[in-house]
Design a protein around this motif. Structure first.
Motif, PDB file in Angstrom:
ATOM      1  N   GLY A  55       0.830  -1.194   0.000  1.00 54.50           N
ATOM      2  CA  GLY A  55       0.000   0.000   0.000  1.00 54.50           C
ATOM      3  C   GLY A  55       0.870   1.251   0.000  1.00 54.50           C
ATOM      4  N   ILE A  56       0.390   2.315  -0.645  1.00 50.04           N
ATOM      5  CA  ILE A  56       1.164   3.544  -0.836  1.00 50.04           C
ATOM      6  C   ILE A  56       0.520   4.702  -0.081  1.00 50.04           C
ATOM      7  CG2 ILE A  56       1.880   5.226  -2.608  1.00 50.04           C
ATOM      8  CD1 ILE A  56       3.348   2.511  -2.713  1.00 50.04           C
ATOM      9  N   GLU A  57       1.380   5.547   0.513  1.00 53.01           N
ATOM     10  CA  GLU A  57       0.912   6.794   1.138  1.00 53.01           C
ATOM     11  C   GLU A  57       0.969   7.867   0.059  1.00 53.01           C
ATOM     12  OE1 GLU A  57      -0.290   7.212   4.033  1.00 53.01           O
ATOM     13  OE2 GLU A  57       0.540   5.686   5.381  1.00 53.01           O
ATOM     14  N   VAL A  58      -0.174   8.189  -0.508  1.00 50.56           N
ATOM     15  CA  VAL A  58      -0.180   9.067  -1.667  1.00 50.56           C
ATOM     16  C   VAL A  58       0.351  10.466  -1.341  1.00 50.56           C
ATOM     17  CG1 VAL A  58      -2.606   9.758  -1.419  1.00 50.56           C
ATOM     18  CG2 VAL A  58      -1.556   9.764  -3.673  1.00 50.56           C
ATOM     19  N   ILE A  75       1.662  17.369 -14.122  1.00 50.83           N
ATOM     20  CA  ILE A  75       0.606  16.365 -14.116  1.00 50.83           C
ATOM     21  C   ILE A  75      -0.361  16.703 -12.990  1.00 50.83           C
ATOM     22  CG2 ILE A  75       1.864  14.472 -15.199  1.00 50.83           C
ATOM     23  CD1 ILE A  75       2.676  13.460 -12.550  1.00 50.83           C
ATOM     24  N   ASP A  76      -1.560  16.159 -13.058  1.00 52.55           N
ATOM     25  CA  ASP A  76      -2.540  16.408 -12.001  1.00 52.55           C
ATOM     26  C   ASP A  76      -2.098  15.743 -10.712  1.00 52.55           C
ATOM     27  OD1 ASP A  76      -4.425  18.109 -13.109  1.00 52.55           O
ATOM     28  OD2 ASP A  76      -5.437  16.469 -14.164  1.00 52.55           O
ATOM     29  N   ASP A  77      -2.801  16.064  -9.629  1.00 57.48           N
ATOM     30  CA  ASP A  77      -2.484  15.455  -8.336  1.00 57.48           C
ATOM     31  C   ASP A  77      -2.575  13.931  -8.425  1.00 57.48           C
ATOM     32  OD1 ASP A  77      -2.093  17.898  -7.202  1.00 57.48           O
ATOM     33  OD2 ASP A  77      -4.130  18.036  -6.381  1.00 57.48           O
ATOM     34  N   LEU A  78      -1.690  13.290  -7.711  1.00 57.79           N
ATOM     35  CA  LEU A  78      -1.690  11.824  -7.704  1.00 57.79           C
ATOM     36  C   LEU A  78      -2.934  11.305  -6.998  1.00 57.79           C
ATOM     37  CD1 LEU A  78       1.995  10.915  -6.802  1.00 57.79           C
ATOM     38  CD2 LEU A  78       0.926  11.173  -9.044  1.00 57.79           C
ATOM     39  N   LEU A  79      -3.415  10.198  -7.508  1.00 56.29           N
ATOM     40  CA  LEU A  79      -4.580   9.550  -6.900  1.00 56.29           C
ATOM     41  C   LEU A  79      -4.198   8.128  -6.541  1.00 56.29           C
ATOM     42  CD1 LEU A  79      -7.061  10.359  -9.788  1.00 56.29           C
ATOM     43  CD2 LEU A  79      -6.849  11.643  -7.657  1.00 56.29           C
ATOM     44  N   LEU A  80      -4.935   7.589  -5.602  1.00 51.17           N
ATOM     45  CA  LEU A  80      -4.804   6.183  -5.289  1.00 51.17           C
ATOM     46  C   LEU A  80      -6.050   5.508  -5.856  1.00 51.17           C
ATOM     47  CD1 LEU A  80      -2.459   5.002  -3.753  1.00 51.17           C
ATOM     48  CD2 LEU A  80      -3.785   5.179  -1.661  1.00 51.17           C
ATOM     49  N   ASP A  81      -5.873   4.376  -6.490  1.00 49.14           N
ATOM     50  CA  ASP A  81      -7.028   3.628  -6.988  1.00 49.14           C
ATOM     51  C   ASP A  81      -7.979   3.385  -5.806  1.00 49.14           C
ATOM     52  OD1 ASP A  81      -8.775   1.570  -7.756  1.00 49.14           O
ATOM     53  OD2 ASP A  81      -7.295   0.702  -9.104  1.00 49.14           O
ATOM     54  N   PRO A  82      -9.244   3.812  -5.897  1.00 51.21           N
ATOM     55  CA  PRO A  82     -10.165   3.691  -4.758  1.00 51.21           C
ATOM     56  C   PRO A  82     -10.367   2.241  -4.306  1.00 51.21           C
ATOM     57  CG  PRO A  82     -11.219   4.830  -6.607  1.00 51.21           C
ATOM     58  CD  PRO A  82      -9.854   4.438  -7.068  1.00 51.21           C
ATOM     59  N   SER A  83     -10.138   1.289  -5.218  1.00 55.77           N
ATOM     60  CA  SER A  83     -10.347  -0.107  -4.825  1.00 55.77           C
ATOM     61  C   SER A  83      -9.030  -0.855  -4.610  1.00 55.77           C
ATOM     62  CB  SER A  83     -11.185  -0.821  -5.897  1.00 55.77           C
ATOM     63  OG  SER A  83     -10.497  -0.781  -7.130  1.00 55.77           O
ATOM     64  N   ASN A  85      -5.189   0.173  -2.822  1.00 51.96           N
ATOM     65  CA  ASN A  85      -4.249   1.190  -2.317  1.00 51.96           C
ATOM     66  C   ASN A  85      -2.798   0.924  -2.706  1.00 51.96           C
ATOM     67  OD1 ASN A  85      -3.517  -0.871  -0.552  1.00 51.96           O
ATOM     68  ND2 ASN A  85      -3.406   0.480   1.224  1.00 51.96           N
ATOM     69  N   THR A  86      -2.567  -0.093  -3.546  1.00 53.63           N
ATOM     70  CA  THR A  86      -1.213  -0.322  -4.057  1.00 53.63           C
ATOM     71  C   THR A  86      -1.050   0.259  -5.465  1.00 53.63           C
ATOM     72  OG1 THR A  86      -1.689  -2.468  -5.102  1.00 53.63           O
ATOM     73  CG2 THR A  86      -1.099  -2.498  -2.766  1.00 53.63           C
ATOM     74  N   ARG A  87      -2.128   0.879  -6.008  1.00 53.74           N
ATOM     75  CA  ARG A  87      -2.036   1.422  -7.361  1.00 53.74           C
ATOM     76  C   ARG A  87      -2.117   2.947  -7.328  1.00 53.74           C
ATOM     77  NH1 ARG A  87      -2.667  -0.754 -12.328  1.00 53.74           N
ATOM     78  NH2 ARG A  87      -3.622  -2.625 -11.512  1.00 53.74           N
ATOM     79  N   LEU A  88      -1.052   3.558  -7.804  1.00 50.83           N
ATOM     80  CA  LEU A  88      -0.934   5.011  -7.831  1.00 50.83           C
ATOM     81  C   LEU A  88      -1.208   5.481  -9.261  1.00 50.83           C
ATOM     82  CD1 LEU A  88       0.029   7.127  -5.732  1.00 50.83           C
ATOM     83  CD2 LEU A  88       2.350   6.709  -6.518  1.00 50.83           C
TER      84      LEU A  88
END
Ligand SMILES: [Cu+2]
Length: 126
Positions: A55-58, A75-83, A85-88
């Motif tokens: 899991g990543i701390e965005v 680039i736009d603000d980084l997001l975490l995949d809502p489903s 938390n290991t995908r940035l």
């Protein structure tokens, strides 16, 4: 003498072993990326997506995209995949023109450890 040294060193060896196995198991390693490293795309991607082993701390993570002249692209603000938390995800503000792009990433995983890396991809419209 040797035994005494061994007895003194054993806790140290255990600690060192623990640290190494932790870094091997629990740091966020990049497992998959879109665009794939060194791939050639016929159209600009809409986003850069990085999938990690942890899991990543965005808020403490950063993706830097460099254009073919090594200039930083906003680039736009980084997001975490809502489903997941290991995908940035880094959404792009505008389509990329032809050329070789570099992605530099720095992430902090949920256990507080930092990892970083980079890869390149190529945009080559038909
Ligand atoms: Cu770790």
């Amino acid at each position: 003498m040797f035994l005494r040294l061994l007895r003194l060193c054993t806790p140290l060896i255990i600690i060192l072993f623990g640290l190494t196995s932790h870094s091997a198991l629990a740091h966020a390693h990049l497992k998959q990326q879109t665009p794939v490293a060194e791939s050639t795309l016929t159209a600009s991607p809409k986003e850069i997506s990085l999938k990690y082993s942890e899991g990543i701390e965005v808020k403490f993570s950063k993706i830097e995209l460099l254009n073919p002249n090594n200039k930083i692209i906003l680039i736009d603000d980084l997001l975490l995949d809502p489903s997941d938390n290991t995908r940035l995800i880094a959404p792009l503000k505008a389509p990329l023109s032809a050329g070789r792009y570099t992605v530099n990433w720095h992430v902090v995983s949920v256990d507080g450890h930092k990892t970083k890396g980079n890869f390149q991809f190529i945009v080559k419209p038909d």
